[in-house]
Motif scaffolding. Structure first.
Motif, PDB file in Angstrom:
ATOM      1  N   ARG A  42      34.814  31.273  29.247  1.00 39.11           N
ATOM      2  CA  ARG A  42      34.160  31.763  28.038  1.00 39.11           C
ATOM      3  C   ARG A  42      35.133  32.741  27.405  1.00 39.11           C
ATOM      4  N   ILE A  43      35.374  32.583  26.113  1.00 39.91           N
ATOM      5  CA  ILE A  43      36.345  33.414  25.410  1.00 39.91           C
ATOM      6  C   ILE A  43      35.648  34.142  24.280  1.00 39.91           C
ATOM      7  N   LEU A  44      35.776  35.465  24.274  1.00 42.78           N
ATOM      8  CA  LEU A  44      35.203  36.310  23.233  1.00 42.78           C
ATOM      9  C   LEU A  44      36.353  36.844  22.397  1.00 42.78           C
ATOM     10  N   THR A  45      36.319  36.589  21.099  1.00 40.78           N
ATOM     11  CA  THR A  45      37.321  37.153  20.198  1.00 40.78           C
ATOM     12  C   THR A  45      36.602  37.901  19.095  1.00 40.78           C
ATOM     13  N   ILE A  46      37.015  39.125  18.867  1.00 46.20           N
ATOM     14  CA  ILE A  46      36.530  39.930  17.747  1.00 46.20           C
ATOM     15  C   ILE A  46      37.779  40.477  17.087  1.00 46.20           C
ATOM     16  N   GLY A  47      38.103  39.926  15.919  1.00 51.16           N
ATOM     17  CA  GLY A  47      39.346  40.316  15.272  1.00 51.16           C
ATOM     18  C   GLY A  47      40.504  40.020  16.193  1.00 51.16           C
ATOM     19  N   GLU A  48      41.298  41.022  16.515  1.00 51.22           N
ATOM     20  CA  GLU A  48      42.458  40.814  17.384  1.00 51.22           C
ATOM     21  C   GLU A  48      42.136  40.947  18.867  1.00 51.22           C
ATOM     22  N   TYR A  49      40.936  41.348  19.218  1.00 50.10           N
ATOM     23  CA  TYR A  49      40.551  41.601  20.596  1.00 50.10           C
ATOM     24  C   TYR A  49      40.095  40.309  21.272  1.00 50.10           C
ATOM     25  N   ASP A  55      33.771  31.533  34.918  1.00 49.16           N
ATOM     26  CA  ASP A  55      32.507  31.369  35.643  1.00 49.16           C
ATOM     27  C   ASP A  55      31.640  32.623  35.540  1.00 49.16           C
ATOM     28  N   GLY A  56      31.600  33.231  34.345  1.00 53.24           N
ATOM     29  CA  GLY A  56      30.736  34.374  34.087  1.00 53.24           C
ATOM     30  C   GLY A  56      31.296  35.722  34.500  1.00 53.24           C
ATOM     31  N   VAL A  57      32.533  35.767  35.009  1.00 58.93           N
ATOM     32  CA  VAL A  57      33.141  37.015  35.462  1.00 58.93           C
ATOM     33  C   VAL A  57      34.304  37.368  34.544  1.00 58.93           C
ATOM     34  N   PHE A  58      34.350  38.616  34.063  1.00 58.11           N
ATOM     35  CA  PHE A  58      35.446  39.086  33.216  1.00 58.11           C
ATOM     36  C   PHE A  58      36.745  39.048  34.009  1.00 58.11           C
ATOM     37  N   VAL A  59      37.788  38.361  33.456  1.00 55.07           N
ATOM     38  CA  VAL A  59      39.036  38.223  34.201  1.00 55.07           C
ATOM     39  C   VAL A  59      40.287  38.621  33.423  1.00 55.07           C
ATOM     40  N   LEU A  60      40.232  38.707  32.082  1.00 61.55           N
ATOM     41  CA  LEU A  60      41.452  38.960  31.328  1.00 61.55           C
ATOM     42  C   LEU A  60      41.123  39.480  29.931  1.00 61.55           C
ATOM     43  N   THR A  61      41.929  40.398  29.451  1.00 51.99           N
ATOM     44  CA  THR A  61      41.805  40.863  28.072  1.00 51.99           C
ATOM     45  C   THR A  61      43.200  41.023  27.481  1.00 51.99           C
ATOM     46  N   THR A  62      43.299  40.858  26.172  1.00 55.50           N
ATOM     47  CA  THR A  62      44.558  41.059  25.465  1.00 55.50           C
ATOM     48  C   THR A  62      44.255  41.218  23.977  1.00 55.50           C
ATOM     49  N   LEU A  63      45.288  41.454  23.215  1.00 49.88           N
ATOM     50  CA  LEU A  63      45.169  41.545  21.758  1.00 49.88           C
ATOM     51  C   LEU A  63      46.007  40.434  21.140  1.00 49.88           C
ATOM     52  N   CYS A  64      45.513  39.880  20.037  1.00 48.80           N
ATOM     53  CA  CYS A  64      46.214  38.818  19.315  1.00 48.80           C
ATOM     54  C   CYS A  64      46.054  39.127  17.842  1.00 48.80           C
TER      55      CYS A  64
END
Length: 108
Positions: A42-49, A55-64
């Motif tokens: 599951r991928i959440l994007t808000i602006g550059e975030y 499988d429902g567990v947060f595993v990675l974050t970055t900026l684009c």
């Protein structure tokens, strides 16, 4: 994040346990190794975030920084399909960056 005008703005790759978001010249913007292969991402994007959940567990974050609404496409074993996108209403509709989500401290 991609620089080619005709290419995708963001790639999220998952090859078994290896999860990676490549940036310009394929330098990793973010990467992690999962404890077991993910069945769903599951991928959440808000602006550059960008946040990635396996499988429902947060595993990675970055900026684009292209940070604009775009259609998502999944490619698996040579098969391509469009992914539904649910827009998030921001408190300040004139901003599309992650800072728009948090309006700042509330006055006492």
């Amino acid at each position: 994040m991609r620089t080619a005008a005709d290419g995708p703005a963001l790639l999220v790759g998952c090859d078994g346990k290896n999860l990676c978001i490549p940036g310009p010249a394929d330098a990793p913007l973010g990467e992690t190794i999962l404890t077991e292969p993910a069945r769903t991402l599951r991928i959440l994007t808000i602006g550059e975030y960008v946040e990635v959940y396996a499988d429902g567990v947060f595993v990675l974050t970055t900026l684009c920084y292209p940070g604009h609404p775009a259609p998502w496409t999944a490619v698996t074993d040579g098969h391509t399909r469009t992914i539904p996108v649910r827009p998030v209403r921001l408190p300040d509709p004139d901003r599309d960056d992650a800072s728009a989500v948090w309006p700042g401290p509330m006055p006492s």
